[in-house]
Enzyme design. Sequence first.
Site, PDB file in Angstrom:
ATOM      1  N   TYR A   1       7.259  -2.894  -1.536  1.00 45.26           N
ATOM      2  CA  TYR A   1       7.142  -2.111  -3.187  1.00 45.26           C
ATOM      3  C   TYR A   1       8.002  -1.222  -3.279  1.00 45.26           C
ATOM      4  CZ  TYR A   1       4.093   1.153  -6.156  1.00 45.26           C
ATOM      5  OH  TYR A   1       3.472   1.885  -6.913  1.00 45.26           O
ATOM      6  N   ALA A   2       7.754  -0.385  -2.377  1.00 43.87           N
ATOM      7  CA  ALA A   2       8.824   0.847  -2.627  1.00 43.87           C
ATOM      8  C   ALA A   2      10.265   0.585  -2.977  1.00 43.87           C
ATOM      9  CB  ALA A   2       9.094   1.208  -0.976  1.00 43.87           C
TER      10      ALA A   2
ATOM     11  N   SER B   1      11.115  -2.516  -4.658  1.00 38.79           N
ATOM     12  CA  SER B   1      10.848  -3.352  -5.609  1.00 38.79           C
ATOM     13  C   SER B   1      10.940  -1.018  -6.437  1.00 38.79           C
ATOM     14  CB  SER B   1       9.668  -3.735  -6.020  1.00 38.79           C
ATOM     15  OG  SER B   1       8.422  -2.770  -5.876  1.00 38.79           O
ATOM     16  N   LYS B   2      10.416  -0.166  -6.320  1.00 36.52           N
ATOM     17  CA  LYS B   2      10.390   0.814  -7.238  1.00 36.52           C
ATOM     18  C   LYS B   2      11.213   2.110  -7.156  1.00 36.52           C
ATOM     19  CE  LYS B   2       6.197   0.276  -9.087  1.00 36.52           C
ATOM     20  NZ  LYS B   2       6.038   0.331 -10.302  1.00 36.52           N
TER      21      LYS B   2
END
Length: 247
Positions: A156-157, A159-160
């Site tokens: 997730y990190a 992707s952000k």
Amino acid sequence: MPYERHLEGKTAIITGASSGIGKEISLKLGEEGCKLVICARSENKLKTLKDKLDNKMDVLVVPTDVRVEEQVKTMVQDAAKYFGDIDILINNAGVIRYGEIEHFSTEDYKTVMETNVDGTFYVTREALPYIKKRKGNIVFVGSFDSNHPRSLNPIYAASKWWVKGFAHSIEAVFGQEGVGVTLINPSEVRTGIPAEDGLSYKEKFKEGEVIEPEEIAEIVAFSLKRSASTTLSQIDIYRRNKLSDFF
Ligand SMILES: NC(=O)c1ccc[n+]([C@@H]2O[C@H](COP(=O)([O-])OP(=O)(O)OC[C@H]3O[C@@H](n4cnc5c(N)ncnc54)[C@H](OP(=O)(O)O)[C@@H]3O)[C@@H](O)[C@H]2O)c1
């Protein structure tokens, strides 16, 4: 104020509008007099949101899975056909998954990357020609995790971090053509998004402990109202004791 613009009559596409932050952004921009294109996969939730909006006549519901290129193309074409122009794009749709890399499933990896990365790319690519023509705005919802390495949710990190790199690069390319680009990086916001223990942030935190989704909607409206010659490039909004988690 010469440096503050009004939003009345502008057309805004909001992805991930069916709940949480996207829903509050839709309500806020509706209140400001924008024409709205509200997208997500849950058609029923979008219809309920439309019913809540005072400017129902100026709201287009377009059920869209941002991971599916063709659906995104159709959504943007429908929006342009219905309203004529597109002034604002809010890239908000996103999902989170937790887990150590060694045990992270390919399915979860793909879900996160296809939604947060591919989806953001597809929607931006399709909407850009219209936004450019109007010298409009694009807002990206990043995260605290766009700014820091994260051991809880590395995919997730990452992707952000991509969203952050993409947002600033879009600003670098299209700022000179008059497009305003804003990246908003919040820490915990009280929505249905799950925390690591499976509880949603709304269940985990009491009102007043972290950020409310309405506050992000206020920030979006504030950034869109800046003068045509400036860009509010990045806003980091954190729970006041967030950095104490690290130091
Ligand atoms: N809440 C936080 O603490 C926090 C902090 C930092 C950043 N963010 C970011 O804020 C954004 C919104 O999250 P939220 O907190 O409001 O969570 P949420 O309530 O779970 O909302 C996520 C939204 O994204 C939509 N979505 C998910 N997958 C989609 C897909 N494939 N196609 C289209 N829409 C899709 C969902 O709608 P459907 O399920 O109906 O498709 C929903 O409307 C996300 O990008 C998230 O990463 C949240």
